[in-house]
Design an enzyme around this catalytic site. Structure first.
Site, PDB file in Angstrom:
ATOM      1  N   LYS A 235       0.841  -1.373  -0.069  1.00  0.00           N
ATOM      2  CA  LYS A 235      -0.041   0.148   0.041  1.00  0.00           C
ATOM      3  C   LYS A 235       0.889   1.004   0.076  1.00  0.00           C
ATOM      4  CE  LYS A 235      -3.560   2.060   2.863  1.00  0.00           C
ATOM      5  NZ  LYS A 235      -4.320   2.026   4.142  1.00  0.00           N
ATOM      6  N   GLU A 241      10.421  -4.523   4.580  1.00  0.00           N
ATOM      7  CA  GLU A 241      10.514  -6.004   3.864  1.00  0.00           C
ATOM      8  C   GLU A 241      10.544  -6.105   2.564  1.00  0.00           C
ATOM      9  OE1 GLU A 241       9.062  -4.897   6.798  1.00  0.00           O
ATOM     10  OE2 GLU A 241       9.194  -6.248   8.503  1.00  0.00           O
ATOM     11  N   GLY A 297      -4.704  -2.464   5.422  1.00  0.00           N
ATOM     12  CA  GLY A 297      -4.018  -3.429   4.875  1.00  0.00           C
ATOM     13  C   GLY A 297      -4.769  -4.769   5.158  1.00  0.00           C
ATOM     14  N   ARG A 298      -5.242  -5.236   6.537  1.00  0.00           N
ATOM     15  CA  ARG A 298      -5.954  -6.373   6.691  1.00  0.00           C
ATOM     16  C   ARG A 298      -7.132  -6.759   6.110  1.00  0.00           C
ATOM     17  NH1 ARG A 298      -4.843  -3.107  10.698  1.00  0.00           N
ATOM     18  NH2 ARG A 298      -6.518  -2.408  12.011  1.00  0.00           N
ATOM     19  N   GLU A 383      -4.795  -7.470  15.054  1.00  0.00           N
ATOM     20  CA  GLU A 383      -4.297  -6.073  14.870  1.00  0.00           C
ATOM     21  C   GLU A 383      -5.460  -5.120  14.853  1.00  0.00           C
ATOM     22  OE1 GLU A 383      -0.712  -4.935  11.956  1.00  0.00           O
ATOM     23  OE2 GLU A 383      -2.438  -5.241  10.901  1.00  0.00           O
ATOM     24  N   HIS A 414      -5.196 -34.255  17.197  1.00  0.00           N
ATOM     25  CA  HIS A 414      -4.061 -35.033  17.666  1.00  0.00           C
ATOM     26  C   HIS A 414      -2.957 -34.059  18.583  1.00  0.00           C
ATOM     27  CE1 HIS A 414      -5.804 -38.657  15.787  1.00  0.00           C
ATOM     28  NE2 HIS A 414      -6.524 -37.836  14.751  1.00  0.00           N
ATOM     29  N   LYS A 534       9.092  -1.018  14.380  1.00  0.00           N
ATOM     30  CA  LYS A 534       9.625  -0.883  13.388  1.00  0.00           C
ATOM     31  C   LYS A 534      10.750   0.429  13.247  1.00  0.00           C
ATOM     32  CE  LYS A 534       5.801  -1.287  10.223  1.00  0.00           C
ATOM     33  NZ  LYS A 534       4.916  -0.489   9.230  1.00  0.00           N
TER      34      LYS A 534
HETATM   35  C1  G6Q Z   1      -2.367  -4.002   8.055  1.00  0.00           C
HETATM   36  C2  G6Q Z   1      -1.317  -3.276   8.478  1.00  0.00           C
HETATM   37  C3  G6Q Z   1      -0.159  -4.047   7.923  1.00  0.00           C
HETATM   38  C4  G6Q Z   1       0.341  -3.761   6.836  1.00  0.00           C
HETATM   39  C5  G6Q Z   1       1.774  -4.092   6.244  1.00  0.00           C
HETATM   40  C6  G6Q Z   1       2.283  -3.937   4.809  1.00  0.00           C
HETATM   41  O1  G6Q Z   1      -3.669  -3.782   8.229  1.00  0.00           O
HETATM   42  O2  G6Q Z   1      -1.363  -2.105   8.149  1.00  0.00           O
HETATM   43  O3  G6Q Z   1      -0.062  -5.375   8.205  1.00  0.00           O
HETATM   44  O4  G6Q Z   1      -0.641  -4.346   5.746  1.00  0.00           O
HETATM   45  O5  G6Q Z   1       2.507  -3.350   6.941  1.00  0.00           O
HETATM   46  O6  G6Q Z   1       2.185  -2.690   4.460  1.00  0.00           O
HETATM   47  P1  G6Q Z   1       2.228  -2.006   2.806  1.00  0.00           P
HETATM   48  O7  G6Q Z   1       1.007  -2.554   2.197  1.00  0.00           O
HETATM   49  O8  G6Q Z   1       2.106  -0.601   2.897  1.00  0.00           O
HETATM   50  O9  G6Q Z   1       3.693  -2.578   2.402  1.00  0.00           O
END
Ligand code: G6Q
Length: 569
Positions: A235, A241, A297-298, A383, A414, A534
């Protein structure tokens, strides 16, 4: 708000249905949770019900198993094996009303900036709104934009899947690697696994998220760069990462294609809201699929973040998934709270967290294709509701989001089910099952279903001392073989795992999370808690790699660990 969602304002009669904007004011005047009349009534009712066994509740009402059920969007929910009676459910529904849930639902669907700490709407429901709907954000119809992106994704997916999109050397794309993390990874992986049955089996799909280099190395070790397409899903396009993995991917590709930088154009596309960073990375923005700041994001697997899903299952199946989401959205928006699946499940999660002190909820899909569903839900639920201040910034004095976890059945049986059956903790369970197997194989499916039903039954009713003795068990072993029972569970049944069912299932949990967050008065749409780590990592990184020993100013433990790593690396 015009369009399909406009009808929220037109319903009436039932106290759960909308009164549109009038409720916006009411939302601001919500009584703090412990002072709400329904909460107080639940505190007192809990005293009665806590001592009752599910055996008694079932004995008292022969129709309980039929009464405590609800259906919506193709899902059937049996919540009869929960430690509630009609009075508890009535009070819980009343609590939802007193918590302003109706107004919050309307505000979310209307595109109000309900994510108050980030000053944004939380409009994931717009991602699956029908083309005919109109939802305005800052005067712009976001539904039209959503469908424009979906159409572009569809055209691109068709080109890749048909072989019309060629790699730099003219070969067709056979491998797709999604690079992203968190919300830009968990949804896509989960959906790919869940819908594998519908996917192109002659294409390979991989997902790289971790900054641990092994994730990338293993994902590409047997792939031919000439046939590989990377989707960089981010996003913000600034996530450490993802940037690091995308850079390694670019280097791997360029090296594999004889050092030709121009190759990037045919092998990299981006999903992002940040066109500037995408083009700075070297990806043509013509190959960028956008989304918007009002998609968390989620909550983004049904946006362009789902491009890998669409490439795997095709545009038509992706749209079927959106239809499932939409069906659950409509159910959530319109069904009276007492018959509303996400509301019921959200209220039950509150009931166990706040009144029974339960710390977790186990999600146990009896469907191997859903093996990543619990991992996906971990982020969605924790989250979202792992917060300890209210929307107004005041410290809460009650428990909020429980820990969600799980594994597919029957494997879990199990393993950790022992604790759920005989441990000292109360672990409410969500069982998820499907009436029909996607690929029937002998008696496997009937056995699978026999197991899920048996688990719910065993957890609820257990086995008494008398029953154990009657089996002739030696006296010393009797206490070990007693199952107390009275352990609650929901059973969610659907006909088959289809794209529609998956969409409905995800939306069920999204809205259950929202229901819980509303009761607790917290913001389910921000995630400030992930920021501190972070920022500290950015500070530590140069301290690990500096040639000269850096002056360290952390606590003595962190300082010592940094020195240890510097010595050992
Ligand atoms: C989700 C969070 C988080 C995000 C990641 C990746 O709700 O905001 O998990 O999706 O940190 O972020 P980017 O899509 O910006 O790389």
């Amino acid at each position: 708000m015009p369009g399909a969602f406009a009808c929220v304002r037109m319903e009436g009669g039932d106290p759960d249905t909308s009164d549109g904007g009038r409720n916006a004011n009411a939302m601001r005047a919500i009584t703090p949770l412990p002072r709400r009349p329904a909460w107080k009534a639940l505190v007192s009712h809990h005293k009665t019900i806590a001592g009752l066994h599910l055996r008694q509740l079932f004995a008292a009402d022969s129709k309980r198993g039929e009464r405590f059920t609800a259906s919506g969007a193709g899902l059937f929910l049996d919540y009869s094996k929960n430690r509630v009676d009609a009075e508890a459910m009535k009070r819980l529904v009343q609590l939802a009303r007193e918590s302003g849930l109706r107004a919050r639902i309307d505000a979310m669907f209307r595109g109000d900036r309900i994510n108050v700490t980030e000053h944004r709407a939380a409009l994931h429901v717009a991602l699956r709104a029908p083309k005919s709907a109109t939802i305005l954000v800052d005067g712009k119809d976001v539904v039209a934009e959503v469908h424009a992106v979906l159409d572009r994704m569809g055209a691109f997916a068709d080109r890749v899947r048909s072989g019309r999109w060629r790699g730099h050397t003219g070969r067709r794309i056979r491998n797709v690697v999604n690079i992203g993390i968190g919300g830009s990874d968990l949804g896509p992986v989960m959906a790919y696994e869940a819908l594998k049955h519908y996917s192109r089996r002659d294409m390979t799909f991989r997902f790289v998220s971790n900054v641990d280099g092994i994730d990338f190395v293993e994902a590409v070790r047997d792939l031919d760069p000439a046939e590989t397409l990377f989707i960089v899903s981010s996003k913000t396009f600034t996530t450490l990462e993802t940037r690091t993995n995308a850079e390694s991917a670019r280097a791997w590709l360029v090296q594999g294609l004889g050092g030709r930088e121009r190759a990037v154009a045919k092998h990299f596309v981006a999903v992002s809201t940040n066109a500037g960073q995408v083009s700075a990375f070297g990806i043509d923005t013509a190959n960028m699929f956008g989304f918007w700041d009002w998609v968390g994001g989620r909550y983004s697997m049904d946006s362009a973040i789902g491009l890998s899903t669409m490439l795997a299952v095709g545009p038509a199946n992706f749209r079927r998934m959106l239809a499932g989401f939409r069906a659950m959205d409509e159910h959530f928006r319109t069904a009276p709270f007492g018959e509303n699946l996400p509301v019921i499940m959200g209220l039950l999660a509150v009931w166990y967290s706040n009144f029974f002190g339960a710390e977790t909820v186990a999600v146990l899909p009896y469907e191997n294709y859903l093996k990543r569903f619990p991992a996906y839900l971990q982020q969605l639920t924790m989250e979202s509701n792992g917060k300890s201040v209210t929307l107004a910034g005041r410290r809460v004095r009650y428990a909020t989001g429980p820990v969600y976890w799980g594994e597919p059945g029957t494997n879990g049986q199990h393993s950790f089910y022992q604790l759920i059956h005989q441990g000292t903790r109360l672990v409410p369970c969500d069982f998820i099952a499907f009436a029909r197997a996607l690929t029937p194989l002998g008696r496997h499916h009937d056995m699978l279903i026999a197991n899920v039903l048996a688990q719910g039954e065993a957890l609820a009713f257990g086995k008494t001392e008398a029953e154990v003795r009657a089996e002739g068990v030696p006296e010393a072993l009797v206490p070990h073989k007693v199952f107390e029972g009275n352990r609650p569970s929901n059973t969610i049944f659907a006909r088959q795992l289809t794209p529609e069912t998956l969409g409905a299932l995800v939306a069920l949990y999204e809205h259950s999370v929202f229901t819980q967050g509303t009761i607790w008065g917290i913001n389910s749409f921000d995630q400030w808690g992930v920021e501190l780590g972070k920022a500290l990592a950015q500070r530590i990184m140069p301290e690990l790699t500096a040639r000269a020993a850096p002056r360290l100013a952390h606590d003595s433990s962190t300082n010592q660990l940094i020195r240890h790593y510097r010595r050992a690396r």
